[in-house]
Design a protein around this motif. Sequence first.
Motif, mmCIF file in Angstrom:
data_model
loop_
_atom_site.group_PDB
_atom_site.id
_atom_site.type_symbol
_atom_site.label_atom_id
_atom_site.label_comp_id
_atom_site.label_asym_id
_atom_site.label_seq_id
_atom_site.Cartn_x
_atom_site.Cartn_y
_atom_site.Cartn_z
ATOM 1 N N PRO A 166 10.210 5.505 -16.074
ATOM 2 C CA PRO A 166 9.811 4.088 -16.022
ATOM 3 C C PRO A 166 9.601 3.578 -14.596
ATOM 4 C CG PRO A 166 11.584 4.404 -17.604
ATOM 5 C CD PRO A 166 11.450 5.698 -16.862
ATOM 6 N N THR A 167 10.455 4.007 -13.677
ATOM 7 C CA THR A 167 10.302 3.583 -12.282
ATOM 8 C C THR A 167 9.019 4.134 -11.688
ATOM 9 O OG1 THR A 167 12.703 3.521 -12.004
ATOM 10 C CG2 THR A 167 11.380 3.599 -10.006
ATOM 11 N N LEU A 168 8.726 5.411 -11.948
ATOM 12 C CA LEU A 168 7.499 6.022 -11.438
ATOM 13 C C LEU A 168 6.260 5.330 -12.013
ATOM 14 C CD1 LEU A 168 8.454 9.817 -11.695
ATOM 15 C CD2 LEU A 168 8.476 8.378 -9.648
ATOM 16 N N ALA A 169 6.270 5.056 -13.315
ATOM 17 C CA ALA A 169 5.119 4.420 -13.952
ATOM 18 C C ALA A 169 4.914 3.004 -13.426
ATOM 19 C CB ALA A 169 5.300 4.407 -15.461
ATOM 20 N N SER A 170 5.998 2.266 -13.244
ATOM 21 C CA SER A 170 5.894 0.906 -12.732
ATOM 22 C C SER A 170 5.363 0.894 -11.306
ATOM 23 C CB SER A 170 7.266 0.234 -12.796
ATOM 24 O OG SER A 170 7.219 -1.069 -12.246
ATOM 25 N N ALA A 171 5.859 1.821 -10.477
ATOM 26 C CA ALA A 171 5.383 1.904 -9.097
ATOM 27 C C ALA A 171 3.915 2.306 -9.047
ATOM 28 C CB ALA A 171 6.229 2.897 -8.314
ATOM 29 N N PHE A 172 3.505 3.189 -9.956
ATOM 30 C CA PHE A 172 2.117 3.624 -10.019
ATOM 31 C C PHE A 172 1.195 2.449 -10.358
ATOM 32 C CE2 PHE A 172 -1.544 5.555 -12.182
ATOM 33 C CZ PHE A 172 -1.917 6.501 -11.237
ATOM 34 N N LEU A 173 1.622 1.622 -11.308
ATOM 35 C CA LEU A 173 0.839 0.435 -11.648
ATOM 36 C C LEU A 173 0.736 -0.500 -10.451
ATOM 37 C CD1 LEU A 173 -0.611 -1.438 -13.637
ATOM 38 C CD2 LEU A 173 1.628 -2.280 -14.370
ATOM 39 N N GLY A 174 1.830 -0.644 -9.698
ATOM 40 C CA GLY A 174 1.793 -1.492 -8.520
ATOM 41 C C GLY A 174 0.790 -1.004 -7.490
ATOM 42 N N VAL A 175 0.743 0.319 -7.281
ATOM 43 C CA VAL A 175 -0.235 0.881 -6.344
ATOM 44 C C VAL A 175 -1.656 0.612 -6.833
ATOM 45 C CG1 VAL A 175 -1.103 3.007 -5.307
ATOM 46 C CG2 VAL A 175 1.350 2.662 -5.557
ATOM 47 N N ALA A 176 -1.884 0.785 -8.127
ATOM 48 C CA ALA A 176 -3.216 0.562 -8.684
ATOM 49 C C ALA A 176 -3.644 -0.892 -8.537
ATOM 50 C CB ALA A 176 -3.238 0.967 -10.158
ATOM 51 N N GLN A 177 -2.723 -1.817 -8.726
ATOM 52 C CA GLN A 177 -3.058 -3.240 -8.658
ATOM 53 C C GLN A 177 -3.319 -3.721 -7.238
ATOM 54 O OE1 GLN A 177 0.327 -4.849 -10.807
ATOM 55 N NE2 GLN A 177 -0.879 -5.086 -12.676
ATOM 56 N N THR A 178 -2.924 -2.953 -6.258
ATOM 57 C CA THR A 178 -3.235 -3.294 -4.860
ATOM 58 C C THR A 178 -4.502 -2.609 -4.369
ATOM 59 O OG1 THR A 178 -1.876 -1.483 -3.998
ATOM 60 C CG2 THR A 178 -0.799 -3.622 -4.327
ATOM 61 N N GLY A 179 -5.123 -1.771 -5.220
ATOM 62 C CA GLY A 179 -6.313 -1.035 -4.813
ATOM 63 C C GLY A 179 -6.003 0.247 -4.076
ATOM 64 N N GLY A 180 -4.739 0.643 -4.037
ATOM 65 C CA GLY A 180 -4.357 1.824 -3.280
ATOM 66 C C GLY A 180 -4.784 3.141 -3.891
ATOM 67 N N LEU A 181 -5.152 3.140 -5.173
ATOM 68 C CA LEU A 181 -5.548 4.393 -5.813
ATOM 69 C C LEU A 181 -6.986 4.782 -5.494
ATOM 70 C CD1 LEU A 181 -4.033 4.221 -9.420
ATOM 71 C CD2 LEU A 181 -3.241 5.552 -7.466
ATOM 72 N N GLU A 182 -7.767 3.859 -4.981
ATOM 73 C CA GLU A 182 -9.188 4.128 -4.765
ATOM 74 C C GLU A 182 -9.413 5.312 -3.833
ATOM 75 O OE1 GLU A 182 -11.164 2.686 -6.663
ATOM 76 O OE2 GLU A 182 -9.881 1.084 -7.356
ATOM 77 N N GLY A 183 -8.563 5.482 -2.839
ATOM 78 C CA GLY A 183 -8.742 6.598 -1.915
ATOM 79 C C GLY A 183 -7.637 7.617 -1.964
ATOM 80 N N ALA A 184 -6.559 7.324 -2.681
ATOM 81 C CA ALA A 184 -5.391 8.207 -2.655
ATOM 82 C C ALA A 184 -5.633 9.535 -3.349
ATOM 83 C CB ALA A 184 -4.202 7.494 -3.300
ATOM 84 N N LEU A 185 -6.587 9.602 -4.247
ATOM 85 C CA LEU A 185 -6.803 10.824 -5.007
ATOM 86 C C LEU A 185 -8.066 11.569 -4.598
ATOM 87 C CD1 LEU A 185 -5.819 9.560 -8.565
ATOM 88 C CD2 LEU A 185 -4.514 11.083 -7.099
ATOM 89 N N THR A 186 -8.727 11.129 -3.552
ATOM 90 C CA THR A 186 -9.938 11.808 -3.104
ATOM 91 C C THR A 186 -9.567 13.043 -2.296
ATOM 92 O OG1 THR A 186 -10.003 10.311 -1.211
ATOM 93 C CG2 THR A 186 -11.354 9.741 -3.104
ATOM 94 N N SER A 187 -10.576 13.808 -1.895
ATOM 95 C CA SER A 187 -10.331 15.102 -1.260
ATOM 96 C C SER A 187 -9.535 14.986 0.022
ATOM 97 C CB SER A 187 -11.672 15.786 -0.964
ATOM 98 O OG SER A 187 -12.486 14.954 -0.152
ATOM 99 N N SER A 188 -9.793 13.939 0.820
ATOM 100 C CA SER A 188 -9.115 13.818 2.103
ATOM 101 C C SER A 188 -7.910 12.898 2.040
ATOM 102 C CB SER A 188 -10.097 13.290 3.161
ATOM 103 O OG SER A 188 -10.606 12.030 2.772
ATOM 104 N N GLY A 189 -7.697 12.259 0.892
ATOM 105 C CA GLY A 189 -6.545 11.399 0.758
ATOM 106 C C GLY A 189 -6.697 10.067 1.437
#
Length: 318
Positions: free
Chosen positions: A180-203
């Motif tokens: 639950p903590t990991l999932a909640s933190a993941f949602l928080g990252v997504a809601q700040t736009g942090g996932l847009e570049g975090a999963l690309t080839s260069s990070g």
Amino acid sequence: MARRTPDSHDFPTRSYDLVKEFAVALAVVLVLSIGLAAIFSSPDEKPVTMLGWAQAAPDDVVATAVGELAGTTTSAGYGPPYNSASEGQKLGPLPLQKLGGVRLPVDSASLVLDPLSGIANNPNLTAALQEWNAAAPDQRTKWATDYSDAIGTAAADDQPATGAGGDPAKVAPGEYGPVPTLASAFLGVAQTGGLEGALTSSGNFYGGDATRSLLLLSDGAYLEDQARAKHLAGDQWGMMNEVGNAPGQPWMWLYTFWYQVPPFSTSGNADALVWGTMMLLTLLLLFVPFIPGLRSIPRWIPIHRLVWRNYYRRIKTS
């Protein structure tokens, strides 16, 4: 007798402004291009982003993240080229997908853990990551699977909820470990736009390989819902459709057609079967001049004589 100069002639002439002609033609073509593009061009749809996903369907983000940790998402069991979870699609006994091998290895849990590992100054998240990493693989799977099932139960009990998952706040208490903590933190990252570049080839924001981010997005329900709303799903002739009323790709109709009829529409090997069918049709077309019966069709049904009737009329009268 008057002597002719090299540029003399007997036909009338007039002055011609080539620059003016070019300018007028350019203006006409420019106006036509802009006008026709405004009327008939493809619509400029906004891209589907991780941020938009998190804002529109946060429950779906949580459910997808938990599914990635549990290894129950589509990409987790897709097979080559991402993993060895399955042989993938076959054409008869031929495992076409497996023959390609695992060329782009993707661990579904890493789609969640990698973005979280870069977050600092969050003691709860740090402790959750340490607990997850220290646990045995079977224990991790049990935590995530139990929490995923609990989310599904919450969604079933809460009919008005939107998205693929239920409200995490309504999940029944249980032994879910750090999930639950990991999932909640993941949602928080997504809601700040942090996932847009975090999963690309260069990070980072300028990474060019969007494979992992697209896999994560497609594992949720949000992307498919967006596609269906615009009639772009596979069973909606999606490959040849265009968003809205704009013209699509009519040359794709034959390929798309097979996905609409059994056994292709009901098979888990639809892509391989359709590909094989199209290859067979292409070979038949290629070898029409050498296949008895097929090569005689123009003589039996002489449509070409109707198209070229003037030519055959002249041949007959000559």
